[in-house]
Design an enzyme around this catalytic site. Structure first.
Site, PDB file in Angstrom:
ATOM      1  N   ARG A   1       0.678  -1.356  -0.244  1.00  0.00           N
ATOM      2  CA  ARG A   1      -0.233   0.050  -0.038  1.00  0.00           C
ATOM      3  C   ARG A   1       0.987   0.906   0.111  1.00  0.00           C
ATOM      4  NH1 ARG A   1      -4.061  -2.551   4.012  1.00  0.00           N
ATOM      5  NH2 ARG A   1      -5.360  -3.751   3.156  1.00  0.00           N
TER       6      ARG A   1
ATOM      7  N   ARG B   1      -3.069   6.520   0.777  1.00  0.00           N
ATOM      8  CA  ARG B   1      -3.869   7.443   1.470  1.00  0.00           C
ATOM      9  C   ARG B   1      -3.318   8.346   2.106  1.00  0.00           C
ATOM     10  NH1 ARG B   1      -9.675   5.175   2.699  1.00  0.00           N
ATOM     11  NH2 ARG B   1      -7.875   3.160   3.825  1.00  0.00           N
TER      12      ARG B   1
ATOM     13  N   ARG C   1      -7.143  11.116  -6.172  1.00  0.00           N
ATOM     14  CA  ARG C   1      -8.236  10.559  -5.644  1.00  0.00           C
ATOM     15  C   ARG C   1      -9.728  11.247  -5.636  1.00  0.00           C
ATOM     16  NH1 ARG C   1     -10.890   7.709  -5.995  1.00  0.00           N
ATOM     17  NH2 ARG C   1     -11.184   6.249  -4.148  1.00  0.00           N
TER      18      ARG C   1
ATOM     19  N   ASP D   1      -6.664  -2.953  -7.488  1.00  0.00           N
ATOM     20  CA  ASP D   1      -7.522  -3.486  -6.238  1.00  0.00           C
ATOM     21  C   ASP D   1      -7.372  -4.815  -5.972  1.00  0.00           C
ATOM     22  OD1 ASP D   1     -10.153  -4.458  -4.587  1.00  0.00           O
ATOM     23  OD2 ASP D   1      -9.060  -2.723  -3.907  1.00  0.00           O
TER      24      ASP D   1
ATOM     25  N   TYR E   1     -14.421 -13.420   0.251  1.00  0.00           N
ATOM     26  CA  TYR E   1     -15.021 -11.703  -0.276  1.00  0.00           C
ATOM     27  C   TYR E   1     -16.451 -11.588  -1.376  1.00  0.00           C
ATOM     28  CZ  TYR E   1     -11.174  -8.096   1.002  1.00  0.00           C
ATOM     29  OH  TYR E   1     -10.253  -7.406   1.842  1.00  0.00           O
TER      30      TYR E   1
END
Length: 367
Positions: A37, A41, A50, A86, A164
């Site tokens: 990552r 963010r 973004r 992703d 998921y």
């Protein structure tokens, strides 16, 4: 800015190959380092890029993926880039709808509930048609990196994606997905096989597009015990490594190093060491010496600083990195965190981590 889309041929010459050398078990002057990552963010420029875009729309824009992949490299002397994407683009390629819900995370509008729901999935996936945007992002980024560092491609592993698809999002227990393993073992294997086949083509396509290494994320390994992992995760992890390599050979593509990262799977380290991957990634819950003892000397280790260590003062980060390097040794080793960076982390502390790995590993190598 990112160069215009060009053909995968004629990529710029690689200037820093420390990460690839370490992955193959060759000697390096310093221990290479990257962060899971790292395009994320915690960077204000990432949040700015973004801001106006839906998450998955960003994933589908090669230009934005390229920009987000390059951002951390403008700040830190990282030894590898990992393409911004992703893991849930694979279920999307199978025809499932996934949306990013603010404050909640990725959410499937219609998760798999019954075995019959498997029939709704695409049984044959043309990865270029469904995931070509990832391939374009990789090609564009590989050119735009200008040979600075290697580019890593990745995918989620079958069990993690299956969990998921059934849970419909994140879960602390994975009880719905695990109930399938116990109640519908045959249907579970059918789904895992379907996922593995798509992942194989997807990873080979990433190499064709310019990825120089591949990481498989089995992020939900910790929800399985040793037996379930042995039955429902490991066979597919092994198969993916083997099939990707044989397809790369068949298509005369480069045989790139592959990394398996199975979070919380200490019980499976010996098996993972023999699963066909050049590198085994470790989370922060295992001692480096123990991991090395189980995995042996023929596989490179990657990891495993607790991501939360980056909340510590910079001097403390340096001490922790030094200790980690002394435990792992500086060779056949790629420094990383034991999982991804968190959004509220201070970029300066990420920089301190990267610089400490370089400084301490160079010092240890000299002495």
């Amino acid at each position: 800015t990112c160069a215009l889309l060009r053909s995968p041929k004629g990529f710029p010459k690689l200037k820093n190959d420390a990460f690839l050398r370490a992955a193959r078990g060759e000697e390096t002057e310093h221990t290479p380092v990257w962060c899971m990552r790292q395009a994320g963010r915690y960077l204000p420029e990432f949040r700015e890029t973004r801001a106006s875009q839906d998450f998955f729309a960003t994933c589908r824009s090669p230009k934005l993926c390229c920009e987000l992949t390059l951002q951390p490299l403008r700040r830190f002397p990282l030894d590898a880039a990992i393409i911004f994407s992703d893991i849930l683009v694979v279920p999307q390629a199978l025809g499932m709808e996934v949306v990013m819900v603010p404050g909640k995370g990725p959410t499937f509008t219609e998760p798999l509930k019954e075995v019959e729901d498997l029939l709704k999935l695409r049984q044959k996936v043309d990865v270029t048609a469904e995931l070509g945007y990832v391939f374009q992002a990789i090609t564009l980024t590989r050119h735009s990196l200008e040979g600075k560092v290697p580019l890593i491609g990745f995918s989620g592993a079958p069990w993690t994606l299956m969990s998921y698809m059934i849970e419909g999002g994140g879960s602390t227990t994975m009880a719905k997905a695990k109930s399938w393993l116990y109640r519908h073992p045959e249907a579970s294997h059918r789904l895992l096989r379907l996922l593995a086949d798509v992942i194989i083509d997807y990873l080979v396509g990433q190499v064709a597009a310019g990825a120089q290494a591949l990481q498989l994320f089995e992020s939900h390994a910790g929800h399985l015990g040793p037996e379930m992992f042995q039955d429902f995760a490991l066979p597919y992890i092994r198969d993916i490594a083997q099939a990707v390599k044989s397809k790369l050979k068949e298509e005369a593509l480069p045989l790139v190093p592959m990394i398996i990262f199975a979070k919380d799977a200490h019980y499976a380290l010996r098996d993972l060491a023999h699963a066909g991957y050049e590198v085994v990634g470790l989370d922060w819950t295992i001692r480096p010496q123990e991991a090395r003892a189980q995995i042996g000397k023929d596989v490179t280790l990657q990891g495993n600083l607790d991501p939360c260590a980056l909340y510590a003062p910079k001097e403390k980060i340096g001490e922790l990195v030094k200790k980690m390097l002394e435990s792992f040794g500086t060779q056949r080793y790629i420094a990383n965190l034991g999982h991804g960076l968190y959004p509220d982390m201070n970029p300066e502390h990420v920089g301190a981590f990267v610089e400490a790995v370089h400084a301490h590993s160079r010092h240890i190598n000299k002495h």
